[in-house]
Design an enzyme around this catalytic site. Structure first.
Site: not given
Length: 316
Positions: A115, A117, A265, A282
Site C-alpha cells: 500500500h 499511505d 510498501h 510514524r
C-alpha cells in the site's frame, strides 16, 4: 561536521544516508541533500539514530507540515498528536485477537498488504517517516517498491492506456468494510473516499508513477467490474516485481523516510505466529492533490482532506 554521504542499496530504490544526526537541526544544505536523495531513491534509511517523539517531529517539520497521526487513531501519544504508533498489540487491544485473522480472510492474492499511505484521502501524505523503537531479533522487515520504475517498465501502449484511467480509493479497498464491528464503525464513521488518476505525475520531479495499491484501491472507474479486476491485477503484479523493491532489516534507532507519491510498501507478514514485540512510530507530511498526465486532478468523494486538524469520530 561529518560529511553527509548517500549510498544506494538496491538497483531501483533505496539508499543509506550517513553522517547526519537527526536529533539536531539540519543545515539548509543537508535538508536539500536529503530531499534530493529522496527524490532519486524514493526511500532513504538513517541507521542508529537516537530520537524521541519530539525529535522525530522536529526532524520531519524540516520537510513540511505534518498530518494528524492517522485518520482512524483517536489515541496518539499525549502531547504528540502527529505520532502514529505501529504496534500489533494496539490493534488487538482495541479490536480483539481475531482482528488479524479477519483481515487475512479478506485478502484475495499474494500482493495484498502492499500500500501507499492513506490514499483514501483526496490529498494522500507526501511522505512518511518511520522510526523503530522495539523490533524482534527475527523477522519484521519492511519492503518498499518504486512506482516510477513500475510505470516505466510497462510497454508504451499500456502506459498510454493507463494514463487515461482513474480509480476509487477507500479503506477496505475492493472488500467493503462492514459496519457491524468496532473496526467497521470506526472506518465508516470517519469515511474517506477519493478518486485518483491511476498514473500520478510527481509534483516536484515530473516523473510518472503508478498510483494504485491493493489495500486502498476499490476499482477502476468507468469500466466494468471484470475489466477493473483484470487491469488492477496487471498493475499489482507490476508494482510488486522483486526487481523494483528494497527490504530493510530493522534495528532499534533505524529511521526510514519515503516519498509516498512514488512508492508503495509492505509491512511484515512473518510475525503473526511469533510471540514478539514490534513497536515503531510514524509521522506523515501533508500532501497535495494528485494530478494525472492529462492534468486531471483527484476528486473528493467522502470525508475531507487529511491535515493536522483531523478529528476522529468514535462510535459508543
Amino acid at each position: 561536521m561529518t560529511t553527509l554521504t548517500v549510498r544506494p542499496v538496491a538497483g531501483h530504490i533505496g539508499a543509506d544516508i550517513d553522517g547526519v544526526d537527526l536529533a539536531r537541526p539540519l543545515s539548509a544544505e543537508a535538508v536539500a541533500a536529503v530531499r534530493q536523495a529522496l527524490h532519486r531513491y524514493k526511500v532513504v534509511f538513517f541507521r542508529g539514530q537516537t530520537l524521541d517523539h519530539a525529535a522525530q517531529i522536529a526532524f520531519a517539520r524540516q520537510f513540511g507540515e505534518l498530518t494528524y497521526a492517522h485518520p482512524h487513531d483517536d489515541a496518539p501519544p499525549a502531547d504528540h498528536p502527529e505520532i502514529f504508533t505501529v504496534d500489533p498489540r494496539r490493534f488487538e487491544e482495541r479490536y480483539g485477537k481475531g482482528f488479524q485473522e479477519e483481515y487475512r480472510k479478506r485478502q484475495y492474492s499474494y500482493v495484498d498488504g502492499w500500500h501507499t499511505d492513506v490514499t483514501a484521502a483526496v490529498n494522500p501524505p507526501a511522505g512518511s517517516i518511520l522510526r523503530a523503537e522495539t523490533v524482534p531479533d527475527v523477522g519484521g522487515d519492511t519492503q518498499w517498491t518504486n512506482l516510477v520504475a513500475a510505470y516505466e517498465g510497462l510497454s508504451a501502449p499500456v502506459r498510454a492506456f493507463v494514463d487515461t484511467l482513474r480509480a476509487e480509493h477507500r479503506y477496505g479497498g475492493a472488500q467493503q468494510v462492514e459496519g457491524d464491528s468496532e473496526y467497521g464503525r470506526r472506518i465508516n464513521d470517519n469515511l474517506l473516499v477519493a478518486v485518483h488518476p491511476v498514473v500520478r505525475v510527481h509534483p516536484e520531479t515530473g516523473e510518472r508513477a503508478l498510483f494504485v495499491n491493493p489495500v486502498f484501491t476499490s476499482h477502476v472507474v468507468d469500466v466494468t467490474a471484470v475489466e477493473s479486476r483484470r487491469i488492477l491485477d496487471l498493475l499489482y503484479a507490476e508494482i510488486t516485481r522483486p526487481e523494483y523493491t528494497v527490504r530493510l532489516r530493522w534495528e532499534a534507532g533505524h529511521v526510514a523516510f519515503w516519498d509516498n507519491r512514488a512508492t508503495a510498501h509492505l509491512a511484515p507478514r512473518d510475525l503473526e505466529h511469533l510471540d514478539v514485540e514490534r513497536r515503531l512510530h510514524r509521522v506523515t507530511l501533508i500532501g497535495d492533490v494528485p494530478v494525472g498526465p492529462g492534468g486531471q486532478r483527484s476528486e473528493l468523494v467522502a470525508g475531507r482532506p487529511f491535515t493536522a486538524d483531523h478529528r476522529v469520530a468514535v462510535a459508543p
